[in-house]
Design a protein around this motif. Structure first.
Motif, short mmCIF file in Angstrom:
data_model
loop_
_atom_site.label_atom_id
_atom_site.label_comp_id
_atom_site.label_asym_id
_atom_site.label_seq_id
_atom_site.Cartn_x
_atom_site.Cartn_y
_atom_site.Cartn_z
N CYS A 60 0.87 -1.18 0.00
CA CYS A 60 0.00 0.00 0.00
C CYS A 60 0.91 1.23 0.00
CB CYS A 60 -0.90 0.01 1.23
SG CYS A 60 -1.92 1.50 1.34
N PRO A 61 1.01 1.92 -1.14
CA PRO A 61 1.90 3.09 -1.21
C PRO A 61 1.47 4.23 -0.29
CG PRO A 61 0.75 2.78 -3.30
CD PRO A 61 0.37 1.64 -2.42
N GLU A 62 0.18 4.41 -0.10
CA GLU A 62 -0.30 5.51 0.74
C GLU A 62 0.15 5.35 2.19
OE1 GLU A 62 -4.49 7.80 1.78
OE2 GLU A 62 -4.49 6.16 0.34
N LEU A 63 0.21 4.12 2.66
CA LEU A 63 0.63 3.84 4.04
C LEU A 63 2.08 3.39 4.14
CD1 LEU A 63 -2.52 1.81 5.16
CD2 LEU A 63 -1.95 4.17 5.78
N ASN A 64 2.71 3.15 2.99
CA ASN A 64 4.07 2.60 2.96
C ASN A 64 4.11 1.30 3.77
OD1 ASN A 64 6.26 3.28 1.44
ND2 ASN A 64 7.23 4.54 3.00
N LEU A 65 3.15 0.43 3.47
CA LEU A 65 2.96 -0.82 4.22
C LEU A 65 3.01 -2.02 3.28
CD1 LEU A 65 2.07 -2.38 6.81
CD2 LEU A 65 -0.29 -1.94 6.10
N ALA A 66 3.84 -2.98 3.64
CA ALA A 66 3.94 -4.24 2.90
C ALA A 66 3.30 -5.34 3.71
CB ALA A 66 5.41 -4.59 2.64
N GLN B 243 15.43 -6.02 6.22
CA GLN B 243 16.29 -4.89 6.56
C GLN B 243 16.36 -3.91 5.38
OE1 GLN B 243 20.36 -5.89 7.50
NE2 GLN B 243 20.67 -3.98 8.59
N PHE B 244 16.51 -4.42 4.18
CA PHE B 244 16.55 -3.57 2.99
C PHE B 244 15.23 -2.82 2.82
CE2 PHE B 244 15.59 -2.80 -1.47
CZ PHE B 244 16.70 -2.07 -1.86
N ILE B 245 14.12 -3.55 2.89
CA ILE B 245 12.80 -2.97 2.67
C ILE B 245 12.48 -1.92 3.74
CG2 ILE B 245 10.32 -3.50 2.66
CD1 ILE B 245 11.21 -6.24 1.35
N GLN B 246 12.77 -2.24 4.99
CA GLN B 246 12.53 -1.29 6.07
C GLN B 246 13.44 -0.07 5.95
OE1 GLN B 246 12.99 -4.16 9.22
NE2 GLN B 246 10.76 -4.34 9.50
N GLY B 247 14.62 -0.27 5.36
CA GLY B 247 15.52 0.84 5.10
C GLY B 247 14.95 1.84 4.10
N LYS B 248 13.96 1.42 3.34
CA LYS B 248 13.26 2.30 2.40
C LYS B 248 12.05 2.96 3.05
CE LYS B 248 15.92 1.26 -1.03
NZ LYS B 248 16.94 2.22 -1.43
N GLY B 249 11.90 2.74 4.37
CA GLY B 249 10.80 3.35 5.11
C GLY B 249 9.48 2.58 5.03
#
Length: 125
Positions: free
Chosen positions: A57-63, A85-91
């Motif tokens: 969800c791009p609006e929430l930045n939630l995977a 770690q990589f994904i969370q590093g992108k916020g």
């Protein structure tokens, strides 16, 4: 400069994953598509760097990640940790559920997702 989201080099793999979704992914997608969950739009098989998220969800930045057996055997946990770690590093925040969670407790999964969405909304406001 290399694209962070939906790199063209992952396009064929993303398409393949959409066509070969697991039963758990199909079940969860039926609850997410069309902005059914709190009105938020999710995308299937969304690329982030060299990784592909099950739902995003791009609006929430939630995977939302749906983990099958391969995530728990061999070097699966180590690979997931590096990937996270990589994904969370992108916020991007990540919620993980197993195939079993979705097949045996879909309502609980949706409640957990709803609580996470509410928490994110509070942070954003």
């Amino acid at each position: 400069m290399k694209r962070t989201f939906n790199d063209p080099s992952t396009k064929a793999k993303r398409r393949e994953l959409r066509h070969d979704s697991t039963t758990a992914e199909i079940t969860l997608w039926s609850k997410l598509k069309g902005a059914k969950l709190y009105g938020y739009k999710f995308r299937r098989q969304h690329g982030v760097g060299k990784y592909i998220l099950d739902f995003y969800c791009p609006e929430l930045n939630l995977a939302i990640e749906v983990d099958g057996d391969s995530h728990f055997i061999g070097d699966g946990p180590e690979r997931d940790a590096i990937r996270s770690q990589f994904i969370q590093g992108k916020g991007i925040r990540i919620l993980r559920f197993t195939n079993v969670d979705i097949s045996k407790n879909l309502e609980g999964v949706l409640i957990t997702m709803g609580k996470a969405i509410e928490d994110i909304k509070k942070e954003l406001n």
